[in-house]
Design a protein around this motif. Structure first.
Motif, mmCIF file in Angstrom:
data_model
loop_
_atom_site.group_PDB
_atom_site.id
_atom_site.type_symbol
_atom_site.label_atom_id
_atom_site.label_comp_id
_atom_site.label_asym_id
_atom_site.label_seq_id
_atom_site.Cartn_x
_atom_site.Cartn_y
_atom_site.Cartn_z
ATOM 1 N N HIS A 224 -7.981 -0.965 -11.624
ATOM 2 C CA HIS A 224 -9.010 -0.189 -10.923
ATOM 3 C C HIS A 224 -9.111 1.245 -11.458
ATOM 4 C CE1 HIS A 224 -8.807 -3.486 -7.974
ATOM 5 N NE2 HIS A 224 -10.002 -3.093 -7.605
ATOM 6 N N ILE B 29 2.094 6.422 -6.947
ATOM 7 C CA ILE B 29 1.056 7.252 -7.563
ATOM 8 C C ILE B 29 1.430 8.725 -7.453
ATOM 9 C CG2 ILE B 29 -1.337 7.996 -7.417
ATOM 10 C CD1 ILE B 29 -2.015 5.201 -6.378
ATOM 11 N N LEU C 32 -3.551 -1.157 -9.718
ATOM 12 C CA LEU C 32 -4.049 0.211 -9.765
ATOM 13 C C LEU C 32 -4.594 0.534 -11.145
ATOM 14 C CD1 LEU C 32 -1.186 1.938 -7.750
ATOM 15 C CD2 LEU C 32 -3.486 1.357 -6.934
ATOM 16 N N ALA D 12 2.292 1.685 -3.324
ATOM 17 C CA ALA D 12 1.260 2.194 -4.227
ATOM 18 C C ALA D 12 1.115 3.702 -4.075
ATOM 19 C CB ALA D 12 -0.072 1.506 -3.939
ATOM 20 N N CYS E 251 0.828 -1.202 0.000
ATOM 21 C CA CYS E 251 0.000 0.000 0.000
ATOM 22 C C CYS E 251 0.865 1.257 0.000
ATOM 23 C CB CYS E 251 -0.914 -0.029 1.208
ATOM 24 S SG CYS E 251 -2.230 1.185 1.145
ATOM 25 N N ILE F 29 -7.327 4.298 -2.468
ATOM 26 C CA ILE F 29 -6.188 3.456 -2.821
ATOM 27 C C ILE F 29 -5.933 2.420 -1.727
ATOM 28 C CG2 ILE F 29 -3.702 3.471 -3.243
ATOM 29 C CD1 ILE F 29 -4.617 6.610 -4.137
ATOM 30 N N ILE G 243 -7.148 3.629 -11.457
ATOM 31 C CA ILE G 243 -6.610 4.704 -10.634
ATOM 32 C C ILE G 243 -5.443 5.367 -11.360
ATOM 33 C CG2 ILE G 243 -5.370 5.191 -8.474
ATOM 34 C CD1 ILE G 243 -7.193 3.060 -7.184
#
Lengths: 157, 157
Positions: free
Chosen positions: A52, A13, A49, A9, A6, A79, A54
């Motif tokens: 999804h 991002i 990601l 991620a 996480c 997220i 994102i």
DNA sequence: ATAATAAAAGACCTGCATATCTTTTATTAT
DNA sequence: ATAATAAAAGATATGCAGGTCTTTTATTAT
């Protein structure tokens, strides 16, 4: 609290948001290098990601990852939900199956304050909020360079 | 945040403190049964606590674990330190190696509030504080009995 | 068309927290 | 002394997050 996946991620991002436009994409290798993350593992995460929606990805030469305007407004909690799930924000710090007003653990109220506080925090902050801080020079998403000038870390010789 | 081992440790200690005196000890099996924890694994954890003199143990018939007056005043943070270590309370929520005033992650200040808050909490609460709450009927360390009367869990038929 | 590039996908490996099983040691009661 | 009890200790197993390696697929430039 947040899993490594996480954290990877979120940092990726933000990094992508900071460094790309729809035209200029960035590859896994470069992200991994700049953030000091395991490249292949990061690939998996970015895949999720992408699935999804994102972030966006394009294969082939000049391909890579980018993130559109709209997605930059996504809140961190979204997220976290995708990668870790949201169970943490509804769990007991002492591991009781049920921990509620009716059947509280000895620190129920205390834990709740922090859990709820973090939930509010992640629910209110967006990718863009992170990027802004970085662009203003008020925060970093990359590790400090230990050999940078003027850092307390060294200076002892 | 706290590992399972640590949660098991905390719950067990509170349970021991609640149910024993220097004369009346309690065995691993009963603790494990009452708290719904894996008995052998719990044994290891209680061993550690015994080695660190946080609880006392006696082998053989009528043996088991107990906790003396003095140890009941031990703060939760001490137990956390023994089982998990205290790195968490000095770590970055985004996983940066250095996350400080000089080189903050985008949520440094926010994370710090919660981390410090939890540290204060664990540093201020003792085993005895937990036990008192339980004895006053204001908290529980055992799981709720789902088939208990008057619990919302059931009542739907 | 072909070669190069880069993500996607799948198979596999590793280490550690968690968990179990077995043997040993200390203690107590008979 | 002997048997029973219960923790201590050691060896071994399991599950999963984290990580690596290889193959496939899509895209682009030549």
């Amino acid at each position: 609290m947040l899993s490594k996946s996480c954290i990877y991620a979120l940092r990726s991002i933000v990094f992508i948001a900071h460094h790309t436009t729809t035209e200029f994409k960035i590859g896994i290798k470069e992200i991994a290098r700049e953030l000091e993350l395991p490249a292949h593992y990061l690939g998996k995460i970015l895949q999720q990601l992408t699935k999804h929606s994102i972030i966006q990805s394009v294969k082939g030469p000049n391909g890579g990852f980018s993130i559109d305007e709209k997605s930059q407004k996504i809140k961190l909690i979204t997220i976290i939900g995708v990668i870790d799930g949201l169970d943490f924000f509804n769990s007991c710090g002492f591991g009781l199956k049920e921990c509620s007003k009716e059947h509280p653990c000895p620190l129920h109220d205390n834990f709740k304050i922090y859990r709820d506080g973090l939930l509010d925090l992640f629910s209110s902050k967006s990718i863009l909020d992170m990027v802004s801080k970085i662009e203003d020079g008020n925060a970093f998403i990359q590790n400090a360079n230990l050999y940078e000038t003027g850092k307390k870390s060294i200076k002892k010789y």
